[in-house]
Design an enzyme around this catalytic site. Sequence first.
Site, PDB file in Angstrom:
ATOM      1  N   HIS A   1      43.859  53.771  43.549  1.00 30.74           N
ATOM      2  CA  HIS A   1      42.709  53.258  44.513  1.00 30.74           C
ATOM      3  C   HIS A   1      43.462  52.079  45.269  1.00 30.74           C
ATOM      4  O   HIS A   1      42.773  51.251  45.659  1.00 30.74           O
ATOM      5  CB  HIS A   1      41.616  52.771  43.658  1.00 30.74           C
ATOM      6  CG  HIS A   1      40.887  53.237  42.605  1.00 30.74           C
ATOM      7  ND1 HIS A   1      41.532  53.418  41.462  1.00 30.74           N
ATOM      8  CD2 HIS A   1      40.149  54.391  42.828  1.00 30.74           C
ATOM      9  CE1 HIS A   1      40.878  54.597  40.558  1.00 30.74           C
ATOM     10  NE2 HIS A   1      39.666  54.902  41.560  1.00 30.74           N
TER      11      HIS A   1
ATOM     12  N   ASP B   1      41.250  46.632  44.181  1.00 29.63           N
ATOM     13  CA  ASP B   1      41.444  47.770  45.342  1.00 29.63           C
ATOM     14  C   ASP B   1      40.917  47.562  46.792  1.00 29.63           C
ATOM     15  O   ASP B   1      40.973  48.543  47.327  1.00 29.63           O
ATOM     16  CB  ASP B   1      40.844  48.976  44.671  1.00 29.63           C
ATOM     17  CG  ASP B   1      39.282  48.640  44.267  1.00 29.63           C
ATOM     18  OD1 ASP B   1      38.925  47.725  44.437  1.00 29.63           O
ATOM     19  OD2 ASP B   1      38.767  49.507  43.621  1.00 29.63           O
TER      20      ASP B   1
ATOM     21  N   SER C   1      30.921  45.758  40.524  1.00 26.54           N
ATOM     22  CA  SER C   1      30.258  44.687  41.041  1.00 26.54           C
ATOM     23  C   SER C   1      28.589  45.370  41.442  1.00 26.54           C
ATOM     24  O   SER C   1      27.657  44.641  41.261  1.00 26.54           O
ATOM     25  CB  SER C   1      30.688  43.866  42.235  1.00 26.54           C
ATOM     26  OG  SER C   1      30.738  44.772  43.346  1.00 26.54           O
TER      27      SER C   1
ATOM     28  N   GLY D   1      28.337  43.593  31.522  1.00 23.79           N
ATOM     29  CA  GLY D   1      29.803  43.724  31.855  1.00 23.79           C
ATOM     30  C   GLY D   1      30.868  43.125  30.701  1.00 23.79           C
ATOM     31  O   GLY D   1      32.079  43.322  30.828  1.00 23.79           O
TER      32      GLY D   1
ATOM     33  N   ARG E   1      39.280  45.756  37.547  1.00 23.52           N
ATOM     34  CA  ARG E   1      40.574  46.091  38.094  1.00 23.52           C
ATOM     35  C   ARG E   1      41.744  45.109  38.244  1.00 23.52           C
ATOM     36  O   ARG E   1      42.865  45.359  38.188  1.00 23.52           O
ATOM     37  CB  ARG E   1      40.264  46.645  39.447  1.00 23.52           C
ATOM     38  CG  ARG E   1      39.814  47.885  39.350  1.00 23.52           C
ATOM     39  CD  ARG E   1      39.716  48.470  40.973  1.00 23.52           C
ATOM     40  NE  ARG E   1      38.283  48.925  41.464  1.00 23.52           N
ATOM     41  CZ  ARG E   1      38.202  50.275  41.026  1.00 23.52           C
ATOM     42  NH1 ARG E   1      39.026  50.871  40.150  1.00 23.52           N
ATOM     43  NH2 ARG E   1      36.911  50.968  41.278  1.00 23.52           N
TER      44      ARG E   1
HETATM   45  P1  ADP Z   1      35.517  47.630  41.361  1.00 22.44           P
HETATM   46  O1  ADP Z   1      36.284  46.520  40.694  1.00 22.44           O
HETATM   47  O2  ADP Z   1      34.981  48.730  41.039  1.00 22.44           O
HETATM   48  O3  ADP Z   1      36.311  47.992  42.914  1.00 22.44           O
HETATM   49  P2  ADP Z   1      34.030  45.906  43.255  1.00 22.44           P
HETATM   50  O4  ADP Z   1      35.509  45.691  44.252  1.00 22.44           O
HETATM   51  O5  ADP Z   1      32.894  46.087  44.278  1.00 22.44           O
HETATM   52  O6  ADP Z   1      34.383  46.592  42.122  1.00 22.44           O
HETATM   53  O7  ADP Z   1      34.045  44.239  42.663  1.00 22.44           O
HETATM   54  C1  ADP Z   1      34.991  43.511  42.115  1.00 22.44           C
HETATM   55  C2  ADP Z   1      34.452  42.415  41.466  1.00 22.44           C
HETATM   56  O8  ADP Z   1      33.434  42.769  40.349  1.00 22.44           O
HETATM   57  C3  ADP Z   1      35.384  41.336  40.657  1.00 22.44           C
HETATM   58  O9  ADP Z   1      35.786  40.598  41.745  1.00 22.44           O
HETATM   59  C4  ADP Z   1      34.889  40.652  39.758  1.00 22.44           C
HETATM   60  O10 ADP Z   1      33.830  39.582  40.211  1.00 22.44           O
HETATM   61  C5  ADP Z   1      33.470  41.585  39.323  1.00 22.44           C
HETATM   62  N1  ADP Z   1      33.740  42.380  37.868  1.00 22.44           N
HETATM   63  C6  ADP Z   1      34.925  43.217  37.652  1.00 22.44           C
HETATM   64  N2  ADP Z   1      34.744  43.465  36.187  1.00 22.44           N
HETATM   65  C7  ADP Z   1      33.770  42.732  35.957  1.00 22.44           C
HETATM   66  C8  ADP Z   1      33.131  42.370  34.504  1.00 22.44           C
HETATM   67  N3  ADP Z   1      33.685  43.139  33.610  1.00 22.44           N
HETATM   68  N4  ADP Z   1      32.286  41.583  34.429  1.00 22.44           N
HETATM   69  C9  ADP Z   1      31.784  40.915  35.405  1.00 22.44           C
HETATM   70  N5  ADP Z   1      32.185  41.122  36.791  1.00 22.44           N
HETATM   71  C10 ADP Z   1      33.301  41.821  36.887  1.00 22.44           C
HETATM   72 MG    MG Z   2      37.244  46.736  44.091  1.00 23.56          MG
END
Ligand code: ADP
Ligand code: MG
Length: 575
Positions: free
Chosen positions: A219, A399, A446, A487, A544
Amino acid sequence: MKLTYLVNNPEEFAADSLKGFIAAYENYVQPVHGGVVRTNGSPQGETALVVGGGSGHYPAFAGWVGPGIAHGAVCGNVFASPSASQVRSVVKAADNGGGVVLLFGNYAGDVLHFGNGAEQLRAEGIDVRIVTISDDIASNSPDKHDDRRGIAGDLFVVKIAGAAAAAGKDVDSVEAVARRANERTRSLGVAFSGCTLPGAQSPLFTVASGTFGLGLGIHGEKGISNHEMLPARDIAQMLVEKVLAEEPPRENGYQGRVGVLLNGLGATKYEELFVLYGSVVELLEQRGLQIVAPVVDEQVTSLDMAGVSLSICFLDAELEEYWLAAADTPAFRRGALSAAESAAPTRRIVPNEEEFAIPAGSPESAACAEKAAKILEVFENTARAAEADLGRMDAIAGDGDHGQGMTLGTTAAAKAARACVSAKAGVRTLLVRAGAAWAEGAGGTSGALWGAALGRTGNSLSDERAPSTREILQAVAAGARAVPEMGGAKVGDKTMVDAIIPFAEGIEKRLDSAEPLAAIWAAAAAEAQAAAEATANISAQKGRARTHGDASIGTPDPGAISFSLLMRAAAATLS
Ligand code: ADP
Ligand code: MG
């Protein structure tokens, strides 16, 4: 400058691509809400295999739907998990009454959305099992194989589980063989260039010329280490050595027979793959391994990324039988299906586009709902304005899709809210529906968490009564507290939770204050902002970004920043 050449509206890229794919392979796949299922169905009672994840990885996952492999694929946005309601819809269409095994790569967003979907389906009486794929050795240590992320080794797990289902195995056996295939599969990749999201003006990461990254993700997560460019045979040596470091002992049914996939990531020529494969074969044979039905192909891509990964499945007799079994799907064909398999009577699939009427609420609650809709409108505008910045922040250790995810999520939520306002819905209904739309529209971790937060806030309110200021504050704090609950992140893990908890506490400690709602909200939002900015000083422990934790030092967590931005914008609207 890198671009995606063929695109209409970038936000519709995944949907447009899926539409064309279905048109090209209508003898294999038909559309349902959330993805695709087999055109010709499958026998009543057969265990169904449903795969899925974000788009941008073709053939994974929809390209594997067909006899011998998957029964359905749930298709999210580019690099974003599909939502729980998409999962639910595809599973219901694919289910033959024999139970369903869900297979997807081990990413937090997918785990959340598929998990929520499975929970709803179980409540409806469908026996749903989940197996997450975690083959990437670069993403965690050997003792934490189950916590690793899934990359091209997906093919082995999906192919083997699909063959077991086609052989008439029950849901317990298909689940068990999928787990064993995942335990037995290891992958490692190298990247020569980053990938570009449709509509973006630059790639998510770059690889300096004359170097390559080892341990890539699919990704746009760049490699975990950089190396001077090497001849193909030395890259083969590096990959083979590291993957074989985790070869299990040759005992208990494993005698050195291996399935091998040399996978192109999207922009690496087949001839180059074959150059590398020539060396891989020599090295594996030197180690006394026997290669069974190798695949040198693009099977799990990462948009237009240049790179290659090596996946090895350490086979026992049963895994080998299923690895070799016939399959006929758009992107993976092997042998010939038996006459019985081709002629098996199948179950007709009824398309299940879901629509629900919106119930009207009391005029008092509907008036509050209108205010909530206004805030969601402001969320959308705020997210759009910050989209590029948030994307850049997420690209540093994640990502790169957080800006896009927030825009898609807030846009979908605001749209759902408008529909609820038109139907004179109460505030509870409006927030619950906006939350579901957010999760579905955004995909990603998110998005699922924001969806849960809005849903919890809505469920804490009523469609009949107008809430008091205190009730609004309590509902908002309850919504915020749903995020760590769903989460599993704690304060200090460098996620949105680092901003959400200070916000919830800021509200809770002012519940009995005489100040107006807007002032209380603004004070809590300011505390959230300070906490979000302070995440620049720590390294990521969740999500991630964990894989590249230390790379994130100096940059705040994008999810924490976007949360505090939206809360400040809401405070400004309230006043
Ligand atoms: P993805 O990680 O699926 O690509 P996004 O890029 O939209 O989703 O969001 C990333 C954000 O998600 C991170 O910056 C963090 O704040 C939040 N995040 C990731 N994992 C968790 C978790 N387990 N609990 C709370 N927030 C999380
Ligand atoms: Mg992301």
